[in-house]
Structure formats: structure tokens, C-alpha cells
Motif scaffolding. Structure first.
Motif, PDB file in Angstrom:
ATOM      1  N   PRO A 180      37.958  31.193  58.317  1.00 49.73           N
ATOM      2  CA  PRO A 180      39.060  31.346  57.349  1.00 49.73           C
ATOM      3  C   PRO A 180      39.987  32.520  57.678  1.00 49.73           C
ATOM      4  O   PRO A 180      41.215  32.416  57.511  1.00 49.73           O
ATOM      5  CB  PRO A 180      38.356  31.572  56.012  1.00 49.73           C
ATOM      6  CG  PRO A 180      37.015  30.963  56.180  1.00 49.73           C
ATOM      7  CD  PRO A 180      36.660  31.173  57.619  1.00 49.73           C
ATOM      8  N   LEU A 181      39.402  33.637  58.167  1.00 50.17           N
ATOM      9  CA  LEU A 181      40.264  34.768  58.533  1.00 50.17           C
ATOM     10  C   LEU A 181      41.169  34.418  59.712  1.00 50.17           C
ATOM     11  O   LEU A 181      42.345  34.797  59.737  1.00 50.17           O
ATOM     12  CB  LEU A 181      39.413  35.996  58.871  1.00 50.17           C
ATOM     13  CG  LEU A 181      38.731  36.684  57.689  1.00 50.17           C
ATOM     14  CD1 LEU A 181      37.866  37.840  58.187  1.00 50.17           C
ATOM     15  CD2 LEU A 181      39.751  37.183  56.686  1.00 50.17           C
ATOM     16  N   GLY A 182      40.631  33.691  60.674  1.00 45.31           N
ATOM     17  CA  GLY A 182      41.442  33.260  61.814  1.00 45.31           C
ATOM     18  C   GLY A 182      42.556  32.325  61.382  1.00 45.31           C
ATOM     19  O   GLY A 182      43.699  32.425  61.862  1.00 45.31           O
TER      20      GLY A 182
ATOM     21  N   ARG B 260      16.228  32.486  65.638  1.00 47.32           N
ATOM     22  CA  ARG B 260      16.581  32.089  64.268  1.00 47.32           C
ATOM     23  C   ARG B 260      17.526  33.096  63.630  1.00 47.32           C
ATOM     24  O   ARG B 260      18.492  32.727  62.969  1.00 47.32           O
ATOM     25  CB  ARG B 260      15.318  31.940  63.419  1.00 47.32           C
ATOM     26  CG  ARG B 260      14.561  30.652  63.661  1.00 47.32           C
ATOM     27  CD  ARG B 260      13.514  30.417  62.598  1.00 47.32           C
ATOM     28  NE  ARG B 260      12.598  31.527  62.441  1.00 47.32           N
ATOM     29  CZ  ARG B 260      11.414  31.637  63.033  1.00 47.32           C
ATOM     30  NH1 ARG B 260      11.003  30.697  63.846  1.00 47.32           N
ATOM     31  NH2 ARG B 260      10.650  32.687  62.815  1.00 47.32           N
ATOM     32  N   VAL B 261      17.241  34.391  63.832  1.00 50.08           N
ATOM     33  CA  VAL B 261      18.113  35.433  63.264  1.00 50.08           C
ATOM     34  C   VAL B 261      19.494  35.346  63.894  1.00 50.08           C
ATOM     35  O   VAL B 261      20.517  35.423  63.192  1.00 50.08           O
ATOM     36  CB  VAL B 261      17.491  36.831  63.459  1.00 50.08           C
ATOM     37  CG1 VAL B 261      18.494  37.924  63.147  1.00 50.08           C
ATOM     38  CG2 VAL B 261      16.260  36.979  62.589  1.00 50.08           C
ATOM     39  N   GLY B 262      19.551  35.174  65.196  1.00 53.65           N
ATOM     40  CA  GLY B 262      20.839  35.044  65.880  1.00 53.65           C
ATOM     41  C   GLY B 262      21.617  33.834  65.409  1.00 53.65           C
ATOM     42  O   GLY B 262      22.840  33.891  65.232  1.00 53.65           O
TER      43      GLY B 262
ATOM     44  N   ALA C 118      28.904  34.445  60.687  1.00 51.26           N
ATOM     45  CA  ALA C 118      30.152  34.868  61.320  1.00 51.26           C
ATOM     46  C   ALA C 118      31.178  33.737  61.304  1.00 51.26           C
ATOM     47  O   ALA C 118      32.369  33.975  61.065  1.00 51.26           O
ATOM     48  CB  ALA C 118      29.889  35.334  62.747  1.00 51.26           C
ATOM     49  N   MET C 119      30.738  32.517  61.539  1.00 47.72           N
ATOM     50  CA  MET C 119      31.664  31.386  61.502  1.00 47.72           C
ATOM     51  C   MET C 119      32.218  31.175  60.099  1.00 47.72           C
ATOM     52  O   MET C 119      33.405  30.884  59.934  1.00 47.72           O
ATOM     53  CB  MET C 119      30.968  30.110  61.971  1.00 47.72           C
ATOM     54  CG  MET C 119      30.651  30.098  63.422  1.00 47.72           C
ATOM     55  SD  MET C 119      32.168  30.151  64.374  1.00 47.72           S
ATOM     56  CE  MET C 119      31.529  30.314  65.993  1.00 47.72           C
TER      57      MET C 119
END
Length: 144
Positions: free
Chosen positions: A95-97, A80-82, A89-90
């Protein structure tokens, strides 16, 4: 916790039920005489629910089941944490990508149009300036 393991009390109840069935079958003449005599071991009457003096015996199966259950809970928590970290991260990296792809395509377009490296830097700084102006205009419109 011991979903599939048989406690001594449950084992005693089952053995008593088996003995009663065998005695009923014996009364009807269908059961074999020697088999019905040694169905319940000597320690089982002490484990009958009415007797509280029966000590709880240590079971390797229950201990290993408890360890496996704890491991499974920890593994589920890590998953769940992962999963939450991947989602975060997504949310940040997509947006940065996209911004990096836009800047790279803008710079390549300038290069293909014949701009020198200094002119590309000037165009990128002008793009940053326009983006800053758009943000301040948006903030003013939002506040006022």
C-alpha cells in the motif's frame, strides 16, 4: 529420535534372530558349519532386553543425528519467522508503494500540464487536505 539408528537392544535382537535362522537352516542341512558359530559377539547377551545391567553405550551416530535434527528444527523455525516477516512487510509495503506511485504520477501530471514547482506543491497540499477531510467524514459516519 533415533529413527534409523540401531540401538544395542535392537542389534542384539537382530543377531539372535539371525542365529536362530542359521540354526534352523543348519538343522535342515543348508547352512555352512563355520559361518554359524561366530554370529553373535560375546557382548550381545548382556544387551538382551531381559538384562537391565547392560550400560547404554555412547554412539557417535546418535549424537550427530541429534545435532542434525536440532539444526533442522532451528532452520525450520527461522524459515517460518522469515516467512511471517516477509508477509508482514508485503502487507505494509505494497500500500505504501502504491501511494508513492500515485503521488508521483499526480505530480508528473501536474508538471506535464504546465504547473510550476510551487503550483505542484500547492496541488499536493490540496490533495492532502482533501484526503484528511475524507478521513474525518468517514470517521463521523462510522461513529454516528
Amino acid at each position: 529420535m533415533d529413527l534409523f539408528l540401531e540401538t544395542p537392544q535392537q542389534q542384539a535382537k537382530r543377531m539372535l534372530r539371525q542365529q536362530q535362522r542359521l540354526m534352523e537352516m543348519q538343522m535342515q542341512g543348508a547352512a555352512a558349519q563355520p559361518f554359524a558359530q561366530n554370529v553373535v559377539p560375546a557382548a550381545v547377551p548382556a544387551a538382551v532386553p531381559g538384562c537391565e545391567s547392560a550400560p547404554e553405550t555412547y554412539s557417535v551416530q546418535q549424537d550427530s543425528y541429534a545435532q542434525e535434527l536440532a539444526f533442522d528444527k532451528r532452520r525450520a523455525r527461522r524459515r517460518r519467522v522469515g516467512q511471517r516477516l516477509r508477509t508482514l512487510a508485503m502487507i505494509v509495503l505494497i500500500p505504501l508503494g502504491l501511494a508513492a506511485i500515485f503521488l508521483a504520477s499526480y505530480a508528473l501530471t501536474c508538471i506535464l500540464n504546465g504547473a510550476s514547482p510551487n503550483e505542484v506543491l500547492q496541488h499536493l497540499s490540496a490533495l492532502g487536505q482533501r484526503l484528511g477531510d475524507a478521513i474525518t467524514t468517514f470517521q463521523v459516519g462510522w461513529e454516528g
